[in-house]
Write an enzyme that holds these catalytic residues in place. Sequence first.
Site, PDB file in Angstrom:
ATOM      1  CE1 TYR A 205      -4.336   2.155   0.356  1.00  0.00           C
ATOM      2  CE2 TYR A 205      -2.690   3.477   1.888  1.00  0.00           C
ATOM      3  CZ  TYR A 205      -3.630   3.509   1.096  1.00  0.00           C
ATOM      4  OH  TYR A 205      -4.660   4.235   0.939  1.00  0.00           O
ATOM      5  CE  LYS A 209      -3.993   5.138  -2.062  1.00  0.00           C
ATOM      6  NZ  LYS A 209      -4.702   5.663  -3.073  1.00  0.00           N
TER       7      LYS A 209
HETATM    8  N1  LIG Z   1     -10.008   5.633   5.106  1.00  0.00           N
HETATM    9  C1  LIG Z   1      -8.448   5.794   4.663  1.00  0.00           C
HETATM   10  O1  LIG Z   1      -8.143   5.927   5.775  1.00  0.00           O
HETATM   11  C2  LIG Z   1      -7.979   6.426   3.215  1.00  0.00           C
HETATM   12  C3  LIG Z   1      -6.440   7.237   4.030  1.00  0.00           C
HETATM   13  C4  LIG Z   1      -5.618   7.715   2.861  1.00  0.00           C
HETATM   14  C5  LIG Z   1      -6.549   7.061   1.469  1.00  0.00           C
HETATM   15  N2  LIG Z   1      -7.794   6.913   1.241  1.00  0.00           N
HETATM   16  C6  LIG Z   1      -7.713   6.460  -0.185  1.00  0.00           C
HETATM   17  O2  LIG Z   1      -9.147   7.150  -0.598  1.00  0.00           O
HETATM   18  C7  LIG Z   1      -9.227   6.383  -1.955  1.00  0.00           C
HETATM   19  C8  LIG Z   1     -11.078   5.979  -1.078  1.00  0.00           C
HETATM   20  O3  LIG Z   1     -11.167   4.714   0.079  1.00  0.00           O
HETATM   21  P1  LIG Z   1     -12.312   5.105   1.356  1.00  0.00           P
HETATM   22  O4  LIG Z   1     -11.500   4.958   3.038  1.00  0.00           O
HETATM   23  O5  LIG Z   1     -13.034   5.961   0.644  1.00  0.00           O
HETATM   24  O6  LIG Z   1     -12.277   3.353   1.144  1.00  0.00           O
HETATM   25  P2  LIG Z   1     -13.643   2.825   0.429  1.00  0.00           P
HETATM   26  O7  LIG Z   1     -13.527   1.232   1.022  1.00  0.00           O
HETATM   27  O8  LIG Z   1     -14.664   3.531   1.853  1.00  0.00           O
HETATM   28  O9  LIG Z   1     -14.322   2.941  -0.711  1.00  0.00           O
HETATM   29  C9  LIG Z   1     -12.718   2.369  -1.881  1.00  0.00           C
HETATM   30  C10 LIG Z   1     -14.119   2.378  -3.366  1.00  0.00           C
HETATM   31  O10 LIG Z   1     -12.692   2.018  -4.294  1.00  0.00           O
HETATM   32  C11 LIG Z   1     -13.552   0.857  -5.316  1.00  0.00           C
HETATM   33  N3  LIG Z   1     -12.716   0.033  -5.498  1.00  0.00           N
HETATM   34  C12 LIG Z   1     -12.081  -0.645  -5.194  1.00  0.00           C
HETATM   35  N4  LIG Z   1     -11.851  -1.580  -5.745  1.00  0.00           N
HETATM   36  C13 LIG Z   1     -11.715  -1.267  -7.542  1.00  0.00           C
HETATM   37  C14 LIG Z   1     -11.443  -2.130  -8.691  1.00  0.00           C
HETATM   38  N5  LIG Z   1     -11.126  -2.844  -9.185  1.00  0.00           N
HETATM   39  N6  LIG Z   1     -12.155  -1.390  -9.504  1.00  0.00           N
HETATM   40  C15 LIG Z   1     -13.099   0.161  -9.778  1.00  0.00           C
HETATM   41  N7  LIG Z   1     -13.241   0.336  -7.836  1.00  0.00           N
HETATM   42  C16 LIG Z   1     -12.591  -0.186  -6.737  1.00  0.00           C
HETATM   43  C17 LIG Z   1     -14.176   0.116  -3.810  1.00  0.00           C
HETATM   44  O11 LIG Z   1     -15.969  -0.822  -4.032  1.00  0.00           O
HETATM   45  C18 LIG Z   1     -14.539   1.019  -3.170  1.00  0.00           C
HETATM   46  O12 LIG Z   1     -16.405   1.942  -3.136  1.00  0.00           O
HETATM   47  C19 LIG Z   1      -8.226   5.249  -1.738  1.00  0.00           C
HETATM   48  O13 LIG Z   1      -7.725   5.265  -2.219  1.00  0.00           O
HETATM   49  C20 LIG Z   1      -7.741   4.154  -0.440  1.00  0.00           C
HETATM   50  O14 LIG Z   1      -6.713   4.306  -0.126  1.00  0.00           O
HETATM   51  C21 LIG Z   1      -8.327   6.208   2.332  1.00  0.00           C
END
Ligand SMILES: NC(=O)c1ccc[n+]([C@@H]2O[C@H](COP(=O)([O-])OP(=O)(O)OC[C@H]3O[C@@H](n4cnc5c(N)ncnc54)[C@H](O)[C@@H]3O)[C@@H](O)[C@H]2O)c1
Length: 362
Positions: A205, A209
């Site tokens: 991860y 990132k």
């Molecule tokens: N929540 C956190 O703590 C956090 C922190 C830093 C960065 N992020 C990043 O933010 C972004 C959104 O994450 P989130 O927290 O909303 O998570 P989440 O799991 O709620 O949402 C992620 C979405 O991506 C979709 N997804 C996964 N694999 C996929 C694929 N192969 N094709 C299309 N869609 C796909 C999932 O179905 C889901 O709807 C991600 O890139 C994550 O890495 C999250």
Amino acid sequence: MTSWDGPAAIRQSPPVDLSVPYDAAWVKDKVILITGGASGFGAGFVRQWANSGSTVIVGDINVEKGDALVREVRNETGKDSVHFVHCDVTDWQSQVNLFKEAVKLSPHGGIDAVVANAGIAGADPMQRPRGLNAAEPPEPNFKIMDVNCTGVMYTAHLAYYWLPRNPGSTPCNKDSAPANTTRDRHLLLLGSIASLAPIVGQPQYGAAKHAVLGLFRSLRATSHLGGVRVNLLCPYFIDTPIVTTLARVVLAGGAMGKVEDVVDAGTRFVADSRILGRALVVGPKVTLKQLDDGEWDLVSKDTPGVIETAVWEPCADDWEEVDAFDRNIVRILNAVQASRGWIGWAKDMIKAVLYGLGYGRS
Ligand SMILES: NC(=O)c1ccc[n+]([C@@H]2O[C@H](COP(=O)([O-])OP(=O)(O)OC[C@H]3O[C@@H](n4cnc5c(N)ncnc54)[C@H](O)[C@@H]3O)[C@@H](O)[C@H]2O)c1
């Protein structure tokens, strides 16, 4: 020969002044494509932007959640300006179809903003190797890299195809008037605090990132060519389904951020067309005071000079010269280039042409 003036060449905007409010209504009538928009931040963005009058095309692998979100938002807004398209970001053709469908659904036949948001986390094969006694090393599962790196590269690639073709748009610039800049060319990338710091137990991860950060820094250096503005969000741990039970156990006692603060920071980027090539970190809301040496300190709410924020700009002085090493090496390389002058440039050009013709290759 003059040395390369990074910020001028990039034409990025100055550090984001978070004390200056933006108007969420500036997203009205924009057409926004978002990957992974069915859950978490994505769903928050979709709700916010649809309620502010944008057309939003959600590409996600999760059909059930995507359909339910679209139904809910259409009920809320009374409009059918939110659309769900099934998409697996790891599949090139699936993303090609998503972008084509978005252009078809767009009232003006183009896309103003692309948000590369889809991402996953989970058990990392490097941290929990299996089959250590096997004669051959078992092939690792690099799904996190596929979604969070290759998937993002596909999205960025397609954004760079479609955004400059957005009818009525002009190359982005920091002096634009956001209230009048409906037609835009904006790529918003989802990094993470793991783009900036190591993430223990999640090397895959963290690598993915960091790659998103590298993509951001590299793309913005040429953003003036296609007039596409590129910005980056780097959230800390935020309460969404991506944060696994194990992560929640590890984080227990710490503070998690809120989706609404990520949505706010992302909306600022999408709404304000004057922001080019900037990054924002989003974490838990805290009360802070800046010390004389520029560092921030956590203080109580009633401390004089306190500010409350969940958003910071990392290295706001710009990442071209992010630390002493970069600054030093860039200065040395510029000096070498200056000392070689036009003659050095001409010699290298001749060598390059000869190399292209097949001479001088070992
Ligand atoms: N929540 C956190 O703590 C956090 C922190 C830093 C960065 N992020 C990043 O933010 C972004 C959104 O994450 P989130 O927290 O909303 O998570 P989440 O799991 O709620 O949402 C992620 C979405 O991506 C979709 N997804 C996964 N694999 C996929 C694929 N192969 N094709 C299309 N869609 C796909 C999932 O179905 C889901 O709807 C991600 O890139 C994550 O890495 C999250």
